[in-house]
Design an enzyme around this catalytic site. Structure first.
Site, PDB file in Angstrom:
ATOM      1  N   GLU A 228      -2.167  -0.457   8.395  1.00  0.00           N
ATOM      2  CA  GLU A 228      -2.310   0.015   9.794  1.00  0.00           C
ATOM      3  C   GLU A 228      -0.695   0.575  10.102  1.00  0.00           C
ATOM      4  OE1 GLU A 228      -5.014   0.097  11.579  1.00  0.00           O
ATOM      5  OE2 GLU A 228      -6.214  -1.610  11.092  1.00  0.00           O
ATOM      6  N   CYS A 262       1.733   2.037  18.643  1.00  0.00           N
ATOM      7  CA  CYS A 262       1.309   2.790  17.548  1.00  0.00           C
ATOM      8  C   CYS A 262       0.429   3.853  18.175  1.00  0.00           C
ATOM      9  CB  CYS A 262       0.517   2.199  16.226  1.00  0.00           C
ATOM     10  SG  CYS A 262      -0.575   0.820  16.776  1.00  0.00           S
ATOM     11  N   GLU A 359       6.799  10.620  14.442  1.00  0.00           N
ATOM     12  CA  GLU A 359       6.480   9.774  15.509  1.00  0.00           C
ATOM     13  C   GLU A 359       7.561   9.527  16.440  1.00  0.00           C
ATOM     14  OE1 GLU A 359       5.426   5.618  14.204  1.00  0.00           O
ATOM     15  OE2 GLU A 359       4.056   5.607  15.782  1.00  0.00           O
TER      16      GLU A 359
HETATM   17  P1  NAP Z   1       8.480  -1.379  10.056  1.00  0.00           P
HETATM   18  O1  NAP Z   1      10.125  -1.081   9.975  1.00  0.00           O
HETATM   19  O2  NAP Z   1       7.737  -0.814   9.187  1.00  0.00           O
HETATM   20  O3  NAP Z   1       8.624  -3.044  10.069  1.00  0.00           O
HETATM   21  C1  NAP Z   1       7.162  -3.626   9.684  1.00  0.00           C
HETATM   22  C2  NAP Z   1       7.188  -4.717   9.002  1.00  0.00           C
HETATM   23  O4  NAP Z   1       7.230  -4.486   7.543  1.00  0.00           O
HETATM   24  C3  NAP Z   1       8.400  -5.581   9.239  1.00  0.00           C
HETATM   25  O5  NAP Z   1       7.917  -7.114   9.198  1.00  0.00           O
HETATM   26  C4  NAP Z   1       9.301  -5.274   8.139  1.00  0.00           C
HETATM   27  O6  NAP Z   1      10.067  -6.202   7.864  1.00  0.00           O
HETATM   28  C5  NAP Z   1       8.690  -4.813   7.105  1.00  0.00           C
HETATM   29  N1  NAP Z   1       8.982  -4.027   6.253  1.00  0.00           N
HETATM   30  C6  NAP Z   1       9.963  -2.978   6.355  1.00  0.00           C
HETATM   31  N2  NAP Z   1      10.075  -2.269   5.324  1.00  0.00           N
HETATM   32  C7  NAP Z   1       9.457  -2.923   4.269  1.00  0.00           C
HETATM   33  C8  NAP Z   1       9.130  -2.823   2.831  1.00  0.00           C
HETATM   34  N3  NAP Z   1      10.049  -1.781   2.162  1.00  0.00           N
HETATM   35  N4  NAP Z   1       8.453  -3.610   2.144  1.00  0.00           N
HETATM   36  C9  NAP Z   1       7.915  -4.749   2.750  1.00  0.00           C
HETATM   37  N5  NAP Z   1       8.034  -4.639   4.150  1.00  0.00           N
HETATM   38  C10 NAP Z   1       8.662  -3.951   4.752  1.00  0.00           C
HETATM   39  O7  NAP Z   1       8.060  -1.034  11.366  1.00  0.00           O
HETATM   40  P2  NAP Z   1       8.372  -1.542  12.867  1.00  0.00           P
HETATM   41  O8  NAP Z   1       9.702  -0.545  13.409  1.00  0.00           O
HETATM   42  O9  NAP Z   1       8.461  -2.976  12.957  1.00  0.00           O
HETATM   43  O10 NAP Z   1       7.272  -0.911  13.722  1.00  0.00           O
HETATM   44  C11 NAP Z   1       7.061   0.236  14.288  1.00  0.00           C
HETATM   45  C12 NAP Z   1       5.795   1.028  13.610  1.00  0.00           C
HETATM   46  O11 NAP Z   1       4.839   0.044  13.357  1.00  0.00           O
HETATM   47  C13 NAP Z   1       5.580   2.297  14.099  1.00  0.00           C
HETATM   48  O12 NAP Z   1       5.372   3.055  13.124  1.00  0.00           O
HETATM   49  C14 NAP Z   1       4.541   2.008  14.641  1.00  0.00           C
HETATM   50  O13 NAP Z   1       3.373   3.124  14.726  1.00  0.00           O
HETATM   51  C15 NAP Z   1       3.708   1.000  13.271  1.00  0.00           C
HETATM   52  N6  NAP Z   1       2.486   0.429  13.923  1.00  0.00           N
HETATM   53  C16 NAP Z   1       1.351   0.414  13.874  1.00  0.00           C
HETATM   54  C17 NAP Z   1       0.261  -0.299  14.368  1.00  0.00           C
HETATM   55  C18 NAP Z   1      -1.131   0.011  13.775  1.00  0.00           C
HETATM   56  O14 NAP Z   1      -1.821  -0.715  14.181  1.00  0.00           O
HETATM   57  N7  NAP Z   1      -1.465   1.198  13.197  1.00  0.00           N
HETATM   58  C19 NAP Z   1       0.606  -1.324  15.317  1.00  0.00           C
HETATM   59  C20 NAP Z   1       1.821  -1.506  15.468  1.00  0.00           C
HETATM   60  C21 NAP Z   1       3.074  -0.616  14.960  1.00  0.00           C
HETATM   61  P3  NAP Z   1      11.617  -6.121   8.692  1.00  0.00           P
HETATM   62  O15 NAP Z   1      11.674  -6.217   9.905  1.00  0.00           O
HETATM   63  O16 NAP Z   1      12.426  -7.542   7.635  1.00  0.00           O
HETATM   64  O17 NAP Z   1      12.082  -4.815   8.081  1.00  0.00           O
END
Ligand code: NAP
Length: 455
Positions: A228, A262, A359
């Site tokens: 997601e 999101c 985004e």
């Molecule tokens: P993010 O930086 O991608 O982090 C999400 C999760 O992934 C965190 O637990 C993060 O850990 C982990 N992560 C980051 N890089 C990784 C990697 N290379 N390998 C494995 N895990 C990794 O996103 P965010 O800033 O927290 O959230 C915002 C994003 O989420 C936005 O793009 C939003 O649109 C999306 N989102 C999507 C949905 C949906 O249902 N489609 C819902 C909510 C949010 P760390 O914190 O330790 O880096």
């Protein structure tokens, strides 16, 4: 490396947490698997009693959980309580429906008996984001546990107290000790967990780059994934739309969770004849929401979750303006220790600008004026993302047509903002990911859809 949490409203350190060591990660995975071997043999009635208790724990402690969310990621306290209540809803929903969703499906063939049965996979890893720190996790955990799997959570590094509190929800509800566990590890350690032979599947909610990296590792290990990811939801406003109602809905959607959702509306594609009126009303209403301390009851918009994310957002705004977008409201970083960013409205947004292509994960609206309906649909689909989309029109049959057949997104709403609901499947297409959460589709993602044939 310790995990330090910072209150985004003040910039102050809240607490320093010890990361889970490699030895403890191994122990958690093994214990989770041991628990799975017994948990998969329990019946739906038993699981359902525990899941109902989890709902009760969430409701009884919603105030406490809301404070954690406010402190760790800046969510206004009212919204935090509502989030905990929504989590209770998804627990009740799967407690009540899992048995029928996963009931064996009889299929007539030339066998004496042939059917499909849905069997759990085992330990499922969930990598989750901070923006809805309880909801994102519970909407994975409730169906996964009801299906007979066990769960391991790797939450975003800025919300460890929320992550531990969620683990405690299941403990308090009476689930087996290791049915749902939390690992405090950074993103760079996720690959090693995916590689573990006892981890059978992985779900990630987060950004597209994180999704790619998890999909790559899971692909190499041939493990099932649900992703997601990000979105840049287009809201198409047609000439016959009810302007007052449309603007109110658009503003609400853009500002949910200080714009960090999101499925928040991000691009407003407005036909020229309505454009001026839309802009005026939109600016008036975007400017009327109260930004402030997330712990105050009357706050509508808290700070952004992290200072670095706020700065990144501002950079996208500045670059869009440099490329010709017009700023009608906001666009300045306030002089404050908190990670605040004001509601901002950009118009005359065009292809190539960050506000068109990327985004914008914060309270920044991009208005894209277009000539007519055809151009509106073309621009709506001119995105790498495909999570949600909405269309506003006085002709709901036309809206239904556009939503059903023309917009490229996983969830298309007519005259309403896109929202998640336990009863409706949720997920995206294109770079917004694949797989579905919620509804009966969600619970079938982490099961073995097994054919049984009796001669
Ligand atoms: P993010 O930086 O991608 O982090 C999400 C999760 O992934 C965190 O637990 C993060 O850990 C982990 N992560 C980051 N890089 C990784 C990697 N290379 N390998 C494995 N895990 C990794 O996103 P965010 O800033 O927290 O959230 C915002 C994003 O989420 C936005 O793009 C939003 O649109 C999306 N989102 C999507 C949905 C949906 O249902 N489609 C819902 C909510 C949010 P760390 O914190 O330790 O880096």
């Amino acid at each position: 490396m310790p995990i330090e949490t910072i209150n985004p409203a003040t910039g102050e350190t809240i607490k320093v947490f010890e990361e889970t060591s490699a030895t403890d990660v191994e122990k958690v995975i093994e214990s989770s698997h041991e628990t799975f071997l017994k948990w998969r043999g329990t019946d739906f009635k038993h699981r359902s009693i525990l899941m109902k208790k989890a709902a009760q724990v969430l409701r009884e402690n919603s105030g406490e959980y809301a404070i954690l969310m406010a402190q760790e990621m800046g969510k206004p306290i009212r919204d935090g309580r509502a989030e905990a209540e929504k989590c209770a809803w998804v627990c009740d929903y799967y407690a009540e429906n899992a048995a029928s969703f996963l009931a064996p499906e009889m299929i007539e063939t030339d066998a004496t008996k042939s059917f499909v049965t849905f069997q759990p996979l085992g330990v499922v890893l969930a990598v989750m984001p901070w923006n809805f720190p309880f909801w994102q996790v519970l909407r994975f955990a409730a169906p996964a546990l009801m299906a007979g799997n066990t769960g391991i959570l790797k939450h975003a590094s800025n919300v460890p107290a929320c992550a531990l509190a969620i683990e405690d929800v299941f403990r308090k509800a009476g689930f087996p000790e290791h049915a749902f566990r939390t690992l405090l590890i950074g993103g760079s350690r996720v690959a090693s967990v995916i590689e573990h032979p006892l981890v059978k599947a992985v779900t990630l909610t987060g950004s597209t780059p994180a999704g790619r990296s998890v999909a790559q590792k899971a692909g190499e290990m041939l493990k099932k994934t649900v992703l997601e990811l990000g979105g840049s939801d287009p809201y198409v406003v047609l000439e016959d739309a009810d302007l007052e109602a449309t603007v109110a809905t658009c503003v609400t959607s853009r500002l949910i969770n200080a714009g960090q959702s999101c499925i928040a509306a991000k691009r407003f594609i407005v036909v020229e004849p309505l454009r001026k009126e839309f802009e005026n009303l939109f600016v008036e209403q975007m400017g009327a929401r109260k930004m402030g301390d997330p712990l105050e009851e009357d706050t509508d918009i808290g700070p952004q979750a992290r200072h670095d994310l706020r700065d990144e957002l501002h950079d996208q705004v500045v670059r869009s303006i440099e490329m010709g977008a017009k700023c009608l409201l906001g666009g300045e970083v306030p002089d404050d220790k908190g990670a605040y960013y004001p509601p901002t409205v950009l118009t005359e947004v065009k292809k190539g600008m960050p506000a068109y292509e990327e985004e914008l994960f914060g309270p920044v609206a991009a208005i894209i004026p277009v000539e007519d309906e055809n151009e509106a649909v073309r621009v709506a689909n001119d995105s790498v993302f495909g999570l949600g989309a909405a269309v506003f029109t006085g002709d709901s049959a036309k809206g239904e047509e556009i939503a059903s057949y023309e917009l490229e997104a996983g969830c298309c709403f007519v005259n309403e903002f896109v929202r998640s609901d336990p009863r409706l499947p949720f997920g995206g297409v294109k770079e917004s990911g694949y797989g579905r959460e919620l509804s009966h589709y969600g619970i079938k993602e982490f099961v073995n859809i097994k054919t049984v044939y009796v001669k």
